[in-house]
Scaffold this motif. Structure first.
Motif, short mmCIF file in Angstrom:
data_model
loop_
_atom_site.label_atom_id
_atom_site.label_comp_id
_atom_site.label_asym_id
_atom_site.label_seq_id
_atom_site.Cartn_x
_atom_site.Cartn_y
_atom_site.Cartn_z
N THR A 1 -18.89 57.83 15.99
CA THR A 1 -18.04 58.48 17.00
C THR A 1 -16.70 57.76 17.06
O THR A 1 -16.60 56.58 16.70
CB THR A 1 -18.70 58.45 18.39
OG1 THR A 1 -18.84 57.09 18.81
CG2 THR A 1 -20.05 59.15 18.38
N PRO A 2 -15.66 58.47 17.51
CA PRO A 2 -14.35 57.81 17.62
C PRO A 2 -14.40 56.57 18.52
O PRO A 2 -13.74 55.56 18.23
CB PRO A 2 -13.46 58.89 18.23
CG PRO A 2 -14.10 60.17 17.86
CD PRO A 2 -15.58 59.89 17.84
N GLU A 3 -15.19 56.61 19.59
CA GLU A 3 -15.28 55.47 20.50
C GLU A 3 -15.83 54.24 19.78
O GLU A 3 -15.34 53.13 19.96
CB GLU A 3 -16.15 55.81 21.71
CG GLU A 3 -15.56 56.84 22.63
CD GLU A 3 -15.86 58.27 22.20
OE1 GLU A 3 -16.47 58.49 21.13
OE2 GLU A 3 -15.44 59.18 22.94
N PHE A 4 -16.88 54.44 18.98
CA PHE A 4 -17.45 53.31 18.24
C PHE A 4 -16.44 52.79 17.23
O PHE A 4 -16.24 51.58 17.11
CB PHE A 4 -18.76 53.68 17.56
CG PHE A 4 -19.42 52.49 16.91
CD1 PHE A 4 -20.26 51.68 17.66
CD2 PHE A 4 -19.18 52.16 15.59
CE1 PHE A 4 -20.84 50.55 17.09
CE2 PHE A 4 -19.76 51.04 15.02
CZ PHE A 4 -20.60 50.24 15.77
N GLU A 5 -15.81 53.69 16.51
CA GLU A 5 -14.84 53.28 15.50
C GLU A 5 -13.70 52.48 16.14
O GLU A 5 -13.26 51.48 15.58
CB GLU A 5 -14.28 54.50 14.77
CG GLU A 5 -15.33 55.29 14.01
CD GLU A 5 -16.05 54.50 12.93
OE1 GLU A 5 -15.42 53.66 12.27
OE2 GLU A 5 -17.26 54.72 12.76
N GLN A 6 -13.23 52.89 17.31
CA GLN A 6 -12.14 52.21 17.98
C GLN A 6 -12.57 50.88 18.60
O GLN A 6 -11.74 50.02 18.87
CB GLN A 6 -11.55 53.10 19.06
CG GLN A 6 -10.84 54.30 18.49
CD GLN A 6 -10.41 55.29 19.55
OE1 GLN A 6 -10.56 55.06 20.74
NE2 GLN A 6 -9.89 56.42 19.11
N SER A 7 -13.87 50.70 18.80
CA SER A 7 -14.36 49.47 19.43
C SER A 7 -14.16 48.25 18.54
O SER A 7 -14.07 47.13 19.03
CB SER A 7 -15.84 49.59 19.78
OG SER A 7 -16.65 49.50 18.62
N GLY A 8 -14.11 48.46 17.23
CA GLY A 8 -13.97 47.35 16.30
C GLY A 8 -15.28 46.60 16.05
O GLY A 8 -15.29 45.59 15.34
N LEU A 9 -16.38 47.08 16.63
CA LEU A 9 -17.68 46.42 16.41
C LEU A 9 -18.18 46.76 15.01
O LEU A 9 -17.95 47.86 14.50
CB LEU A 9 -18.68 46.89 17.46
CG LEU A 9 -18.34 46.52 18.89
CD1 LEU A 9 -19.25 47.25 19.87
CD2 LEU A 9 -18.42 45.02 19.10
N PRO A 10 -18.89 45.82 14.38
CA PRO A 10 -19.39 46.09 13.03
C PRO A 10 -20.54 47.09 13.04
O PRO A 10 -21.39 47.07 13.93
CB PRO A 10 -19.88 44.72 12.55
CG PRO A 10 -20.20 43.98 13.80
CD PRO A 10 -19.24 44.47 14.84
N GLU A 11 -20.52 47.97 12.07
CA GLU A 11 -21.62 48.92 11.91
C GLU A 11 -22.71 48.27 11.08
O GLU A 11 -22.44 47.69 10.03
CB GLU A 11 -21.10 50.18 11.21
CG GLU A 11 -22.13 51.25 11.07
CD GLU A 11 -21.57 52.51 10.43
OE1 GLU A 11 -22.35 53.23 9.79
OE2 GLU A 11 -20.35 52.76 10.54
N ILE A 12 -23.94 48.33 11.58
CA ILE A 12 -25.07 47.79 10.82
C ILE A 12 -26.08 48.92 10.63
O ILE A 12 -26.05 49.91 11.36
CB ILE A 12 -25.70 46.56 11.51
CG1 ILE A 12 -26.31 46.92 12.86
CG2 ILE A 12 -24.67 45.45 11.67
CD1 ILE A 12 -27.12 45.80 13.46
N PRO A 13 -26.98 48.81 9.66
CA PRO A 13 -27.88 49.92 9.33
C PRO A 13 -29.09 50.07 10.27
O PRO A 13 -29.96 50.88 10.00
CB PRO A 13 -28.35 49.58 7.92
CG PRO A 13 -28.27 48.10 7.83
CD PRO A 13 -27.09 47.71 8.69
N LEU A 14 -29.13 49.32 11.36
CA LEU A 14 -30.25 49.40 12.31
C LEU A 14 -29.73 49.76 13.69
O LEU A 14 -28.58 49.46 14.01
CB LEU A 14 -30.95 48.04 12.41
CG LEU A 14 -31.54 47.46 11.14
CD1 LEU A 14 -31.94 46.01 11.36
CD2 LEU A 14 -32.75 48.28 10.73
N PRO A 15 -30.57 50.37 14.54
CA PRO A 15 -30.15 50.54 15.93
C PRO A 15 -29.85 49.16 16.52
O PRO A 15 -30.59 48.20 16.29
CB PRO A 15 -31.36 51.17 16.61
CG PRO A 15 -32.11 51.84 15.50
CD PRO A 15 -31.89 50.94 14.30
N ALA A 16 -28.76 49.07 17.26
CA ALA A 16 -28.36 47.77 17.80
C ALA A 16 -27.68 47.94 19.15
O ALA A 16 -27.15 48.99 19.47
CB ALA A 16 -27.40 47.07 16.84
#
Length: 85
Positions: A29-44
């Motif tokens: 989502t745009p919100e996640f992308e803008q957060s700058g948090l790293p994307e990992i392959p597991l629910p977190a």
């Protein structure tokens, strides 16, 4: 079987403090992308205080430790502090 993130959400809301906010931003989502948090392959869950965030939490049993690491940096008296369960 339940969704992999269900237990994380249950655990997070189990220690939720009404004085704090919870934001839910699904990956992609745009919100996640803008957060700058790293994307990992597991629910977190990312637990943040101000602009500082703990490492992603993928194990429900680690949520309280992650909260304590931000609320009580350095661990001072963290074991003695109630965090709700």
């Amino acid at each position: 079987p339940s969704h992999p993130g269900t237990e994380l959400r249950r655990a997070m809301f189990g220690v939720f403090d009404r004085r704090r906010g919870i934001r839910s931003w699904p990956v992609g989502t745009p919100e996640f992308e803008q957060s700058g948090l790293p994307e990992i392959p597991l629910p977190a869950i990312y637990i943040c205080r101000g602009e500082t965030c703990a490492a992603p939490v993928t194990d429900p049993e680690q949520i309280i430790d992650a909260l304590r690491s931000l609320v009580f940096p350095g661990g001072e008296d963290a074991e003695d502090q109630p965090m709700g369960t």
